[in-house]
Design an enzyme around this catalytic site. Structure first.
Site, PDB file in Angstrom:
ATOM      1  N   CYS A  38      -5.213  -3.261   2.051  1.00 39.89           N
ATOM      2  CA  CYS A  38      -5.100  -3.308   3.513  1.00 39.89           C
ATOM      3  C   CYS A  38      -6.441  -3.522   4.205  1.00 39.89           C
ATOM      4  O   CYS A  38      -6.950  -4.631   4.254  1.00 39.89           O
ATOM      5  CB  CYS A  38      -4.393  -2.050   4.031  1.00 39.89           C
TER       6      CYS A  38
ATOM      7  N   GLU B  74       6.734   3.280  33.319  1.00 39.41           N
ATOM      8  CA  GLU B  74       7.104   4.601  33.819  1.00 39.41           C
ATOM      9  C   GLU B  74       6.370   5.709  33.070  1.00 39.41           C
ATOM     10  O   GLU B  74       5.887   6.669  33.672  1.00 39.41           O
ATOM     11  CB  GLU B  74       8.616   4.796  33.691  1.00 39.41           C
TER      12      GLU B  74
ATOM     13  N   LYS C 220      -8.958   2.151  -2.683  1.00 36.96           N
ATOM     14  CA  LYS C 220      -9.239   1.515  -1.393  1.00 36.96           C
ATOM     15  C   LYS C 220     -10.664   1.841  -0.960  1.00 36.96           C
ATOM     16  O   LYS C 220     -11.099   2.988  -1.016  1.00 36.96           O
ATOM     17  CB  LYS C 220      -8.238   2.000  -0.348  1.00 36.96           C
TER      18      LYS C 220
ATOM     19  N   GLU D 103       0.838  -1.206   0.000  1.00 40.66           N
ATOM     20  CA  GLU D 103       0.000   0.000   0.000  1.00 40.66           C
ATOM     21  C   GLU D 103       0.877   1.262   0.000  1.00 40.66           C
ATOM     22  O   GLU D 103       1.857   1.349   0.748  1.00 40.66           O
ATOM     23  CB  GLU D 103      -0.886  -0.021   1.245  1.00 40.66           C
TER      24      GLU D 103
ATOM     25  N   GLY E 193      21.169   0.322  35.234  1.00 38.43           N
ATOM     26  CA  GLY E 193      19.856  -0.283  35.386  1.00 38.43           C
ATOM     27  C   GLY E 193      19.451  -1.096  34.176  1.00 38.43           C
ATOM     28  O   GLY E 193      20.109  -1.085  33.125  1.00 38.43           O
TER      29      GLY E 193
ATOM     30  N   SER F  96      22.951   3.864  33.243  1.00 33.15           N
ATOM     31  CA  SER F  96      22.787   4.034  34.689  1.00 33.15           C
ATOM     32  C   SER F  96      23.184   2.801  35.483  1.00 33.15           C
ATOM     33  O   SER F  96      23.244   2.850  36.713  1.00 33.15           O
ATOM     34  CB  SER F  96      21.322   4.362  34.988  1.00 33.15           C
TER      35      SER F  96
END
Length: 572
Positions: free
Chosen positions: A152, A415, A116, A41, A307, A305
């Site tokens: 699609c 987070e 489409k 597409e 981490g 860090s």
């Protein structure tokens, strides 16, 4: 008849480059004996072009490029190319000025154009903003074979599979009524975890229901926050996989249609991935590689860090761009533990990447002195903690500016959801690599990465997560355990469950209410975050459209107080 699929990786807006990729695929397809080549597409302009489509000169240039491409293609090869087509009746009917189209190119000409029919407007899609839907079933005849054309979303409305209809028409059913021999679908379908299995199951149902072989051609590559996984495939009338292209890479797949059996024959079938972690890893590596390449960056920088989040981002960046193109910066403060430095250095050694050590203690003292009079008489708190993060963010941005590097931010989805991140600090960056990866999935990815040998140091996997912005700090001082938090977020963000439903699933009402409030309050942060690579069906990106100035949380609690036994938590 041999039919080839060009699973290409277009660059949005680079018409000449994309045309060249289509031409090269066409030359290879012709050499393999293919009679028809399928491209994804909007393959000529790349998907999604978004508001580039509002520029008339861009649309005009696309039309010129399409005509030139038609003349350059090999003879005796028909090619379906994704493009846009002006709507000549828009000024009369009041419709949109463009169609999302597929052009059939053959013998130097544009033979037919197909529009489409179903235009999605959910999640990251906004096609009604630009396009008018096509109104008729699309097919063409090639060597006495009638080939139905869908684009699609046209395949995603089988009411028997879904149990409902999202659109008034079903293009596959219309093509089956017309009696076509074969249906092709040209897609730019973004990746989410588990989506390929869903695609294959859905189209297998349609192939069996309508007794139609189906060939599905998908785009591959990263475009901004979206990742396209490719994995084009072909199904016979029995809904069985006859061919499958590779995932997360360009490919040219050739399938054969047998005119006698009126069905597809067995071809090359790429294996499925062994785990979701492997699939996600491939997606994120591709996303970083293409974002950097298409934005013209060759090197990246990130903070290390010690981490787990920065560790997995460093590993992804190294796989995407090569160890010589990744710089890790260690920025310890007086609150940083000794193992944070040693763990970061061990990771860098495992990956083979360069590091720089920039202690920030003296910079923190400078901020304390400058703000001393203004902050006098107040207690150490969030403002002082965030200064550390913002110092680090400034240093990383300085390095990125000085050397032309792309700064990668390392915050995870958990987070980002609750705002456990600092504006103009750890949120700084040009790309948020794992912004759609929950913390529990980050651990899972790291364990998968370490399946054969240690890449992420063991101590990174076992120590308690901490931002280390004050003595002895761990994430669980401010957040529920990540196993609990991620399940609440899954129910709230992905499943749209209410607080009552989440509590009924076994979660503590006080924790649920607090998480809901944190998610709502953090919206202003997410709006200012760098683009994050999307791997789930509900990411904090282009498909997330929440208001910032909203009081739904208060209304929700008042409603619950009247209709449920949930206690009043307004003071929490």
């Amino acid at each position: 008849m041999k039919i080839a699929i060009a699973q290409i990786n277009p660059t949005i807006g680079d018409l000449l480059l994309n045309a060249q990729k289509i031409l090269e695929a066409a030359q290879r397809a012709a050499s393999s004996g293919a009679r028809l080549l399928l491209t994804p597409e909007l393959s000529l302009c790349g998907y999604p072009p978004r508001d580039l489509l509002l520029n008339p000169s861009f649309v005009e240039a696309m039309g010129i490029t399409l005509q030139n491409l038609a003349q350059d293609l090999p003879p005796n090869l028909a090619v379906l190319v994704g493009t846009v087509e002006p709507n000549p009746n828009a000024h009369i009917s009041g419709g949109k000025t463009l169609f999302n189209s597929m052009a059939l190119l053959e013998n130097g000409q544009v033979k037919q154009v197909f529009h489409k029919r179903l235009l999605p407007t959910y999640d990251v899609f906004d096609e009604r903003r630009y396009f008018e839907p096509g109104l008729q079933a699309n097919y063409f005849t090639l060597d006495n074979i009638d080939i139905g054309v869908t684009i699609c979303e046209d395949l995603w409305n089988d009411e028997e599979f879904w149990g409902k209809r999202s659109y008034a028409v079903n293009p596959i059913a219309d093509l089956a009524i017309l009696g076509v021999d074969l249906i092709v679908n040209l897609s730019a379908s973004p990746y989410t975890v588990g989506k390929q299995q869903f695609r294959e199951t859905m189209l297998s149902h349609s192939a069996v229901r309508f007794q139609q072989p189906i060939i599905y051609a998908n785009q591959v590559g990263g475009n901004d926050d979206l990742i396209f996984d490719g994995r084009s495939f072909a199904l016979n009338r029995q809904g069985e996989i006859m061919s499958r292209a590779c995932g997360f890479d360009t490919d040219l797949m050739v399938v054969e249609f047998d005119e006698v059996q009126s069905d597809l024959l067995l071809g090359s079938v790429a294996p499925v991935y062994e785990s979701e972690d492997e699939e996600i890893w491939q997606a994120l590596v591709l996303g970083v590689r293409d974002y950097a390449r298409k934005c013209r960056f060759s090197k990246v920088v990130l903070g290390l860090s010690g981490g787990i989040d920065s560790a997995i981002v460093a590993a992804i960046a190294t796989a995407a761009l090569g160890k010589e193109n990744v710089l890790g910066v260690l920025m310890p403060s007086p609150y940083s533990s000794e193992h944070s430095i040693s763990d970061a250095l061990a990771l860098a050694e495992n990956l083979g990447i360069k590091t720089n050590l920039l202690p920030i203690g003296e910079l923190m003292q400078g901020f304390d002195q400058t703000l001393g009079d203004l902050f006098a008489g107040t207690e150490f708190g969030l403002a002082e903690e965030n200064i550390q993060s913002r110092i680090r963010g400034n240093l990383l941005m300085a390095i990125a500016n000085k050397f032309g590097y792309l700064l990668l931010s390392t915050g995870n989805k958990s987070e980002m959801a609750v705002g456990y991140c600092t504006l103009y600090g750890d949120m700084n960056g040009g790309l948020a690599v794992i912004a759609d990866v929950p913390k529990t999935r980050v651990y899972s990815l790291c364990h998968w990465l370490n399946r054969n040998n240690e890449i992420i140091p063991q101590n990174v996997l076992t120590k308690a997560p901490s931002a280390e912005l004050k003595p002895g700090q761990v994430d669980q001082d401010s957040l529920p355990p990540y196993e609990i938090l991620d399940d609440i977020l899954q129910r709230l963000v992905h499943n749209h469950q209410s607080a009552v439903q989440i509590v009924a699933a076994g979660h503590d009402a006080v924790i649920v209410d607090r998480v809901i409030q944190m998610v709502a309050r953090a919206e202003f942060k997410r709006r200012q975050a760098p683009p994050g690579l999307k791997i789930t069906d509900r990411a904090f990106g282009t498909g997330w459209r929440m208001p910032i100035a909203s009081n739904w949380v208060g209304v929700k609690k008042a409603y619950q107080a009247k209709t449920t036994a949930t206690p009043n938590l307004s003071l929490l």
